[in-house]
Design a protein around this motif. Structure first.
Motif, short mmCIF file in Angstrom:
data_model
loop_
_atom_site.label_atom_id
_atom_site.label_comp_id
_atom_site.label_asym_id
_atom_site.label_seq_id
_atom_site.Cartn_x
_atom_site.Cartn_y
_atom_site.Cartn_z
N TYR A 208 0.69 -0.96 0.01
CA TYR A 208 0.00 0.04 -0.12
C TYR A 208 0.83 1.47 -0.25
O TYR A 208 0.52 2.10 -0.68
CB TYR A 208 -0.93 0.09 1.35
N SER A 209 1.87 1.29 0.81
CA SER A 209 3.00 2.37 0.78
C SER A 209 3.62 2.70 -0.70
O SER A 209 3.63 4.04 -0.85
CB SER A 209 4.14 2.32 1.78
N PHE B 189 -10.52 1.32 -8.74
CA PHE B 189 -9.30 1.42 -8.02
C PHE B 189 -9.29 2.45 -6.81
O PHE B 189 -8.85 2.08 -5.93
CB PHE B 189 -8.26 1.68 -9.13
N GLY B 190 -10.12 3.60 -6.98
CA GLY B 190 -10.11 4.32 -5.90
C GLY B 190 -10.79 3.90 -4.73
O GLY B 190 -10.33 4.11 -3.60
N LEU B 191 -11.83 2.96 -5.06
CA LEU B 191 -12.45 2.33 -3.92
C LEU B 191 -11.39 1.42 -3.10
O LEU B 191 -11.29 1.09 -1.85
CB LEU B 191 -13.60 1.60 -4.25
N GLY C 50 -6.60 1.77 2.42
CA GLY C 50 -5.94 2.91 3.45
C GLY C 50 -6.71 2.58 4.69
O GLY C 50 -5.97 2.71 5.91
N CYS C 51 -7.95 1.99 4.80
CA CYS C 51 -8.40 1.46 6.18
C CYS C 51 -7.52 0.59 6.72
O CYS C 51 -7.36 0.66 8.01
CB CYS C 51 -9.76 1.40 6.01
N GLY D 66 2.12 -2.94 5.90
CA GLY D 66 1.40 -4.10 6.40
C GLY D 66 0.29 -4.47 5.62
O GLY D 66 -0.60 -5.19 6.15
N VAL D 67 -0.19 -3.78 4.43
CA VAL D 67 -1.12 -4.26 3.63
C VAL D 67 -0.37 -4.15 2.15
O VAL D 67 0.35 -3.17 1.72
CB VAL D 67 -2.06 -2.88 3.75
#
Length: 185
Positions: free
Chosen positions: A81-82, A159-161, A167-168, A177-178
């Motif tokens: 995710y980062s 993709f935004g969703l 992000g959550c 960690g994602v």
């Protein structure tokens, strides 16, 4: 053209857990596949996360899926995710899209996107003309081979969703960690 498969995973201590199946969210978004992973890259993006393979420490559930569905032409990869959060969405592809974008032009001059295509037998002349021209007009149609931005690759996708969901998870498990683990078929 390849379909994307895979999952979002989060990590607790040293163990990963898959939580979101991405196939239905990212169904047949070829520009996104090319932009991020180099698969069906007709727009000629420099792929950011291609060829990383399947993480050895992925969740047990994902390992089962991978062992069932992965083959030599599945192009597996992953991204944290980062890393996704740092993408420059204004970055342009290396060259013009190989596909031809077709638009209808209304009487007031406004255009509406119709489709993208690689080959149409009755339109070979369009591809030939677009080798030297930026656009070709025929009746109420206009044809182009634009240079896309990365933002164009995610327009009209979920993709935004997916990023909001990731992000959550990142708020709880950290940005490293994602991750998104994918393959194609």
């Amino acid at each position: 053209m390849a379909q994307i498969y895979g999952a979002v995973e989060f990590r607790i201590e040293d163990e990963w857990y898959d939580v979101i199946n991405v196939s239905s969210l990212l169904l047949q978004h070829y520009d996104l596949n090319g932009c991020l992973f180099g698969v069906d890259n007709y727009a000629d993006f420099v792929p950011l996360f291609a060829g990383r393979g399947v993480p050895e420490d992925c969740s047990e559930n994902l390992k089962q899926k991978v062992s069932t569905y992965l083959d030599d032409e599945s192009w597996p990869s992953w991204v944290l995710y980062s890393e996704l959060a740092c993408i420059d969405w204004d970055e342009r592809a290396v060259s013009r899209d190989y596909r031809i974008s077709e638009y209808v032009v209304y009487g007031d001059g406004k255009e509406k996107f119709v489709t993208k295509w690689l080959n149409k037998l009755e339109h070979d002349w369009v591809r030939e003309a677009l080798e030297t021209e930026l656009e070709v007009r025929s009746g109420d149609r206009v044809f182009r081979r634009p240079v896309l931005r990365r933002a164009d690759a995610i327009a009209g996708t979920e993709f935004g969703l997916l990023m909001k969901l990731m992000g959550c998870l990142a708020d709880r498990f950290g940005v490293d960690g994602v991750r998104l683990v994918v393959w194609f078929g």
